[in-house]
Design a protein around this motif. Structure first.
Motif, PDB file in Angstrom:
ATOM      1  N   GLY A   1      37.103 -30.824 -68.674  1.00  0.00           N
ATOM      2  CA  GLY A   1      36.384 -30.733 -67.405  1.00  0.00           C
ATOM      3  C   GLY A   1      34.981 -31.309 -67.453  1.00  0.00           C
ATOM      4  N   THR A   2      34.471 -31.590 -68.668  1.00  0.00           N
ATOM      5  CA  THR A   2      33.148 -32.192 -68.813  1.00  0.00           C
ATOM      6  C   THR A   2      33.235 -33.697 -68.576  1.00  0.00           C
ATOM      7  OG1 THR A   2      32.538 -30.532 -70.458  1.00  0.00           O
ATOM      8  CG2 THR A   2      31.200 -32.519 -70.384  1.00  0.00           C
ATOM      9  N   ARG A   3      32.219 -34.244 -67.962  1.00  0.00           N
ATOM     10  CA  ARG A   3      32.184 -35.686 -67.710  1.00  0.00           C
ATOM     11  C   ARG A   3      31.639 -36.405 -68.939  1.00  0.00           C
ATOM     12  NH1 ARG A   3      28.769 -37.391 -62.627  1.00  0.00           N
ATOM     13  NH2 ARG A   3      30.418 -36.114 -61.657  1.00  0.00           N
ATOM     14  N   MET A   4      32.313 -37.468 -69.364  1.00  0.00           N
ATOM     15  CA  MET A   4      31.859 -38.261 -70.498  1.00  0.00           C
ATOM     16  C   MET A   4      30.628 -39.080 -70.103  1.00  0.00           C
ATOM     17  SD  MET A   4      32.395 -38.975 -73.672  1.00  0.00           S
ATOM     18  CE  MET A   4      31.962 -40.236 -74.893  1.00  0.00           C
TER      19      MET A   4
ATOM     20  N   ARG B   1      26.943 -43.687 -69.916  1.00  0.00           N
ATOM     21  CA  ARG B   1      25.611 -44.319 -69.868  1.00  0.00           C
ATOM     22  C   ARG B   1      24.848 -44.090 -71.166  1.00  0.00           C
ATOM     23  NH1 ARG B   1      21.589 -43.240 -65.332  1.00  0.00           N
ATOM     24  NH2 ARG B   1      21.803 -41.126 -66.143  1.00  0.00           N
ATOM     25  N   GLY B   2      25.047 -42.931 -71.780  1.00  0.00           N
ATOM     26  CA  GLY B   2      24.392 -42.650 -73.047  1.00  0.00           C
ATOM     27  C   GLY B   2      25.066 -43.343 -74.216  1.00  0.00           C
ATOM     28  N   VAL B   3      26.376 -43.576 -74.108  1.00  0.00           N
ATOM     29  CA  VAL B   3      27.118 -44.215 -75.199  1.00  0.00           C
ATOM     30  C   VAL B   3      26.575 -45.611 -75.481  1.00  0.00           C
ATOM     31  CG1 VAL B   3      29.353 -45.212 -75.829  1.00  0.00           C
ATOM     32  CG2 VAL B   3      29.247 -42.895 -74.885  1.00  0.00           C
ATOM     33  N   VAL B   4      26.330 -46.380 -74.432  1.00  0.00           N
ATOM     34  CA  VAL B   4      25.974 -47.792 -74.601  1.00  0.00           C
ATOM     35  C   VAL B   4      24.699 -47.986 -75.428  1.00  0.00           C
ATOM     36  CG1 VAL B   4      25.352 -49.922 -73.407  1.00  0.00           C
ATOM     37  CG2 VAL B   4      27.209 -48.501 -72.528  1.00  0.00           C
ATOM     38  N   PRO B   5      23.550 -47.375 -75.062  1.00  0.00           N
ATOM     39  CA  PRO B   5      22.345 -47.617 -75.879  1.00  0.00           C
ATOM     40  C   PRO B   5      22.445 -47.033 -77.286  1.00  0.00           C
ATOM     41  CG  PRO B   5      21.901 -45.968 -74.195  1.00  0.00           C
ATOM     42  CD  PRO B   5      23.246 -46.553 -73.878  1.00  0.00           C
ATOM     43  N   LEU B   6      23.183 -45.911 -77.456  1.00  0.00           N
ATOM     44  CA  LEU B   6      23.323 -45.345 -78.797  1.00  0.00           C
ATOM     45  C   LEU B   6      24.134 -46.268 -79.690  1.00  0.00           C
ATOM     46  CD1 LEU B   6      22.869 -43.014 -80.773  1.00  0.00           C
ATOM     47  CD2 LEU B   6      24.959 -41.953 -79.888  1.00  0.00           C
TER      48      LEU B   6
ATOM     49  N   ARG C   1      17.625 -37.058 -68.867  1.00  0.00           N
ATOM     50  CA  ARG C   1      17.803 -37.152 -67.421  1.00  0.00           C
ATOM     51  C   ARG C   1      19.261 -36.983 -66.985  1.00  0.00           C
ATOM     52  NH1 ARG C   1      14.234 -42.727 -66.766  1.00  0.00           N
ATOM     53  NH2 ARG C   1      12.251 -41.876 -67.534  1.00  0.00           N
ATOM     54  N   THR C   2      20.162 -36.740 -67.913  1.00  0.00           N
ATOM     55  CA  THR C   2      21.589 -36.646 -67.610  1.00  0.00           C
ATOM     56  C   THR C   2      22.030 -35.194 -67.590  1.00  0.00           C
ATOM     57  OG1 THR C   2      21.958 -38.785 -68.696  1.00  0.00           O
ATOM     58  CG2 THR C   2      23.889 -37.399 -68.324  1.00  0.00           C
ATOM     59  N   GLU C   3      22.800 -34.834 -66.571  1.00  0.00           N
ATOM     60  CA  GLU C   3      23.236 -33.439 -66.423  1.00  0.00           C
ATOM     61  C   GLU C   3      24.172 -33.020 -67.551  1.00  0.00           C
ATOM     62  OE1 GLU C   3      25.545 -30.621 -63.131  1.00  0.00           O
ATOM     63  OE2 GLU C   3      24.923 -32.663 -62.618  1.00  0.00           O
ATOM     64  N   GLN C   4      25.091 -33.895 -67.953  1.00  0.00           N
ATOM     65  CA  GLN C   4      26.014 -33.616 -69.055  1.00  0.00           C
ATOM     66  C   GLN C   4      25.865 -34.729 -70.096  1.00  0.00           C
ATOM     67  OE1 GLN C   4      29.739 -33.345 -66.830  1.00  0.00           O
ATOM     68  NE2 GLN C   4      29.609 -31.106 -66.851  1.00  0.00           N
ATOM     69  N   PRO C   5      24.812 -34.662 -70.915  1.00  0.00           N
ATOM     70  CA  PRO C   5      24.504 -35.763 -71.834  1.00  0.00           C
ATOM     71  C   PRO C   5      25.499 -35.865 -72.984  1.00  0.00           C
ATOM     72  CG  PRO C   5      23.062 -33.910 -72.262  1.00  0.00           C
ATOM     73  CD  PRO C   5      23.852 -33.555 -71.034  1.00  0.00           C
ATOM     74  N   LEU C   6      25.580 -37.053 -73.550  1.00  0.00           N
ATOM     75  CA  LEU C   6      26.388 -37.255 -74.751  1.00  0.00           C
ATOM     76  C   LEU C   6      25.878 -36.373 -75.876  1.00  0.00           C
ATOM     77  CD1 LEU C   6      28.583 -39.001 -76.221  1.00  0.00           C
ATOM     78  CD2 LEU C   6      26.716 -40.552 -76.845  1.00  0.00           C
ATOM     79  N   ILE C   7      24.558 -36.376 -76.070  1.00  0.00           N
ATOM     80  CA  ILE C   7      23.912 -35.525 -77.077  1.00  0.00           C
ATOM     81  C   ILE C   7      22.613 -35.010 -76.471  1.00  0.00           C
ATOM     82  CG2 ILE C   7      23.002 -35.361 -79.427  1.00  0.00           C
ATOM     83  CD1 ILE C   7      24.547 -37.961 -80.049  1.00  0.00           C
TER      84      ILE C   7
END
Length: 474
Positions: free
Chosen positions: A193-196, A199-204, A249-255
């Motif tokens: 149910g969490t959104r991937m 946007r965070g994946v790309v710069p990391l 700034r992301t509600e459900q961040p990668l990390i």
């Protein structure tokens, strides 16, 4: 055997098969690079680039696929990864050009996080810390080589049947792994149910990929294009700053940045990075070079070096690994890790002072490193990445830890051979350069031991309740 234990055994078998299939991609091709260059009509450097592509892609996919598996399901993710690896193996086996080989190796690199995802799958199903530790040791020991026979088999296949035979063996092993994971795998989804956070994946991914490319380029030493190294470094730094700002700034961040600030995160990653920097190129670079050096070393051929030194190193790690994993929850993960790191420092020092002058002592020192690093430290570091990961993002730390392993290996192959060449230039017929490189490795591993003192105790993964160290650290 009870139904529960039978289910655990089959799950371990499925994960082990997947990890073996991946490891064959990493280790079987090393002795076949010369054959690959000859059969494809190119040079060793170009074929070596295919190895760089594989390991770089493996590191980059390790950063986010474990998190994706938390969301969409670990069994499903593992099956897709293995299917892509199968396609890549077939493409490489049919390669008639370097470009086809590159395409195959890039596809195979997608399976980089097989081990951390497998460990997460086991963690969700095995509640008993001792049983999980034993499974952890068995699975993670594959990282050191498949009992030492993979490199030997790769060399024999390349000599007898050509390099394509290696990829067909990998493809066949992958089919077996696919079937076992499909039948016995478990599709746990702790973050359903969490959104991937793509946007965070790309710069990391760009940041870590640029760092890996920088260290790979720097590894060329005198032939390195240092301006390009600087550009890669700038790209890495800029991309990481972008990643950090996006996560805030992301509600459900990668990390979540709060998770990155946890001592459990940065201390574990720092220990892994320093350990790999100190050990990896000692065995895979300096020891192999010394054994084959006809002037300063012992003049062994490459196949005999693999048989006498590298295969026993991997085999002893395979044997010791399950025991180290089993006692880690009893004695404490940090205690067992420090035993492994301290032993690795001692073995490297012994190698630097005695092993460089005596071949039997070199064999003994390499075996000791097989026990202390491949069989203990490597096992526990992988385990800590799983048991110390935040409950709300269990794939986070295993993925970053896999990146730290790859980054440390790259740094190791820049620093230690550079020291060996710099010192050895004034002593071409002696062993001073090798000793200096090994001593630098021992210093890096000692720094890893010091860093490990900051790792918090993973209380939930241990059986003893009377330790006084804190279980959680911010």
């Amino acid at each position: 055997m009870t139904a529960t234990r039978r289910g655990t055994a089959t799950l371990v078998a499925a994960v082990l098969a997947a990890c073996v299939a991946f490891q064959l991609n990493a280790s079987m091709l090393s002795p076949a690079l010369v054959t690959m260059a000859r059969e494809l009509g190119t040079d060793d450097a170009t074929v070596g680039l295919s190895q760089t592509m594989f390991f770089t892609l493996a590191a980059m996919f390790s950063l986010f696929l474990p998190r994706l598996s938390d969301i969409v399901g670990r069994r499903r993710t593992l099956l897709v990864m293995l299917a892509v690896m199968l396609v890549g193996s077939i493409v490489a086996a049919l390669a008639v050009s370097v470009e086809m080989l590159f395409a195959g190796r890039i596809l195979q690199g997608v399976t980089g996080p097989v081990v951390p995802i497998g460990l997460l799958m086991l963690r969700s199903e095995i509640a008993d810390p001792r049983r999980y530790g034993a499974a952890l040791g068995l699975i993670t020991a594959v990282n050191g080589g498949v009992a030492g026979v993979d490199a030997l088999l790769g060399g024999w296949l390349a000599t007898a049947h050509g390099f394509r035979a290696i990829f067909w063996v990998i493809a066949a092993t992958t089919v077996v792994a696919l079937v076992l994971v499909a039948v016995w795998g478990v599709d746990s989804r702790p973050s359903a149910g969490t959104r991937m956070d793509w946007r965070g994946v790309v710069p990391l991914v760009v940041s870590v990929g640029a760092l890996l490319l920088a260290f790979d380029e720097a590894g060329g030493l005198a032939d390195a294009r240092w301006a390009l190294v600087a550009v890669y470094g700038l790209v890495a730094a800029t991309s990481f700053v972008m990643f950090w700002r996006l996560q805030d700034r992301t509600e459900q961040p990668l990390i979540a940045t709060a998770d990155l600030r946890r001592r459990a995160t940065w201390a574990t990653l720092g220990t892994t990075l320093l350990t790999m920097t100190g050990v990896f190129a000692v065995v895979n670079g300096l020891v192999a070079s010394l054994a084959q050096n006809t002037d300063a070393g012992f003049g062994l051929p490459a196949d005999l070096t693999a048989l006498v030194l590298l295969a026993p190193y991997a085999l002893v790690g395979w044997v010791v690994g399950p025991f180290a994993g089993r006692i880690a929850p009893v004695l404490g993960y940090r205690t067992v890790l420090r035993i492994g790191l301290a032993g690795s420092v001692a073995a490297t020092l012994f190698m630097a002072f005695a092993g460089v002058r005596s071949f039997p002592m070199l064999v003994v020192a390499t075996l000791l490193l097989g026990v202390t690093y491949a069989g203990i430290a490597n096992i526990v570091l992988n385990g800590l990445g799983v048991v110390l990961s935040p409950a709300g993002n269990p794939g986070m730390l295993p993925g970053l830890n896999a990146g730290a392993f790859n980054l440390g290996a790259g740094i190791s192959f820049v620093i230690l051979p550079a020291v060996q060449v710099a010192v050895g230039a004034a002593d071409q017929a002696g062993t001073a350069g090798y000793s200096a490189g090994m001593l630098v490795g021992a210093v890096c591993t000692a720094c890893a031991l010091a860093m490990s003192l900051l790792i918090p105790r993973p209380a939930a993964a241990e059986t003893a309740d009377d330790r006084t160290a804190p279980a959680v650290s911010r």
